[in-house]
Design a protein around this motif. Structure first.
Motif, short mmCIF file in Angstrom:
data_model
loop_
_atom_site.label_atom_id
_atom_site.label_comp_id
_atom_site.label_asym_id
_atom_site.label_seq_id
_atom_site.Cartn_x
_atom_site.Cartn_y
_atom_site.Cartn_z
N ASP A 1 78.80 -40.23 55.49
CA ASP A 1 77.56 -40.39 54.71
C ASP A 1 76.33 -40.63 55.57
O ASP A 1 75.22 -40.76 55.04
CB ASP A 1 77.72 -41.57 53.72
CG ASP A 1 78.86 -41.31 52.75
OD1 ASP A 1 79.03 -40.13 52.36
OD2 ASP A 1 79.59 -42.26 52.42
N HIS B 1 71.05 -33.99 56.77
CA HIS B 1 71.63 -35.10 57.54
C HIS B 1 71.92 -34.75 59.01
O HIS B 1 72.49 -35.56 59.73
CB HIS B 1 72.92 -35.59 56.86
CG HIS B 1 72.65 -36.48 55.69
ND1 HIS B 1 73.60 -37.26 55.10
CD2 HIS B 1 71.50 -36.71 54.99
CE1 HIS B 1 73.06 -37.94 54.09
NE2 HIS B 1 71.80 -37.61 54.01
N ILE C 1 73.62 -40.08 59.01
CA ILE C 1 72.77 -39.01 59.56
C ILE C 1 73.05 -38.88 61.05
O ILE C 1 73.26 -39.89 61.74
CB ILE C 1 71.28 -39.36 59.30
CG1 ILE C 1 71.01 -39.23 57.79
CG2 ILE C 1 70.34 -38.48 60.12
CD1 ILE C 1 69.70 -39.82 57.34
N ASP D 1 67.09 -40.23 53.49
CA ASP D 1 68.02 -39.12 53.31
C ASP D 1 67.85 -38.05 54.39
O ASP D 1 68.23 -36.90 54.20
CB ASP D 1 67.82 -38.52 51.90
CG ASP D 1 69.07 -37.76 51.45
OD1 ASP D 1 70.18 -38.12 51.89
OD2 ASP D 1 68.91 -36.80 50.67
N GLY D 2 67.27 -38.43 55.51
CA GLY D 2 67.09 -37.49 56.62
C GLY D 2 65.86 -36.62 56.40
O GLY D 2 64.79 -37.12 56.05
#
Ligand code: NAD
Length: 317
Positions: A115, A142, A117, A282-283
């Motif tokens: 999950d 990610h 990055i 979230d990147g």
């Protein structure tokens, strides 16, 4: 947003770039835990000891050396691992060796930390970001390459020095490959919201395009100039990596030029390279669609073509 009390970062590759980043991270006090991983385990342990001995001067942080399994639960895993060029070795041979290293490292990181990055610094960063995306199974948002974050910073520093303003008041980007085919986006360059051509007269200066062209050459060739003098570059990229990690941990949604998968932007897809992106928890959360002038647009496409051709040579080799 990452929990303020538990912000875990892992680092693969504790060489000059990796340890410069880790040192900056420690001083900034952004993370609560840092895992150090290197094929040279003694190097990782040595860096861990050296960092730990400074903890009485910084914010508390749990710093330890580890294995890929220890990446579990990391918000970000920074990869700065890489082989260096051997005498007589071509760039393509070096790329082949680094791609092989990444095919081994990245699946282990992704398995331990599905999950999180992944942030890549190793060169050639755009190709290795693309390779990592393929072998990780992670979503494109990610898997981030540091891309032109450093080139953009050099550009802003030099423009700031030329016009006598703080680099942080300069808005200007380098896009495309992190390398020789990168492109300066003059059409959007501004200082304090004023376009460069209009800013110069405000400072009783003329706008001289040849000065700007020379300034870009300094940006593009900066790494060669530094390497000639001190062997390699690491402090500024360490800070660039810190800035990306800070945007992710803090969910800042900061606009920065990083390498990400293109999906049709300016006619380019199926390759990672840099455009300004919104970076948050979230990147890469958005890629900004710049209204490029025709020269910039064709330069961007040519940069993508160059990278694709290198990737084809890698696959053929
Ligand atoms: P370095 O030789 O000092 O460090 C590399 C580290 O990677 C070493 O500690 C080595 O033991 C480790 N390593 C090698 N193979 C490994 C493996 N299989 N698994 C785990 N660790 C492994 O090199 P450096 O000066 O830190 O540079 C690292 C990379 O960063 C290079 O590719 C360099 O070109 C790149 N770089 C990128 C930028 C940028 O803007 N993206 C800027 C400067 C340097």
């Amino acid at each position: 947003m990452a929990n303020g009390r538990a912000r875990k970062v892992s680092l693969v590759g504790t060489g000059l770039v990796g340890s410069s980043f880790a040192y900056a991270l420690m001083i900034r006090g952004l993370a609560s835990e840092l895992v150090l991983i290197d094929v040279n385990t003694e190097k990782a342990v040595g860096e861990m000891m050296d960092f730990n001995h400074g903890l009485s001067f910084t914010r508390p942080m749990h710093i330890h050396s580890g294995t890929y399994a220890d990446c579990a639960g990391s918000h970000v895993v920074v990869i700065a691992a890489g082989a260096s060029q051997k005498p007589g070795e071509t760039r393509l041979d070096l790329l082949a060796r680094n791609a092989a290293i990444f095919r081994q490292i990245v699946p282990q990181v992704a398995r331990a930390n599905p999950d999180g990055i992944i942030l890549i610094a190793t060169n050639p960063v755009d190709i290795l970001t693309f390779v990592s995306l393929g072998v990780s199974g992670l979503p494109p948002s990610h898997v981030i390459g540091s891309g032109t974050i450093l080139d953009t910073s050099r550009f802003r520093f030099l423009l700031g020095s030329y016009y006598g303003v703080d680099a942080r008041s300069v808005h200007a980007y380098i896009i495309g490959e992190h390398g020789d085919s990168e492109i300066p986006v003059w059409s959007h360059a501004s200082i304090g919201g004023v376009r460069l051509q209009e800013f110069a007269p405000l400072k009783s200066k003329e706008y001289v395009q040849s000065d700007m062209d020379a300034l870009f050459v300094q940006v593009r060739d900066a790494a060669y100039e530094i390497i000639k003098r001190k062997g390699s570059t690491y402090y500024a990229i360490g800070l660039g990596l810190l800035s990306i990690v800070e945007a992710i941990l803090g969910d800042y949604r900061r606009v920065m030029s990083v390498s990400t998968l293109m999906t049709g932007q300016h006619g380019v897809d199926g390759m990672c390279l840099s455009l300004p992106c919104v970076v948050g928890a979230d990147g890469v959360e958005e890629i900004l669609a710049l209204n490029l002038d025709p020269t910039e647009e064709s330069g961007f496409r040519a940069s993508a073509e160059k990278l694709k051709s290198t990737l084809r040579s890698l696959a053929a080799g």
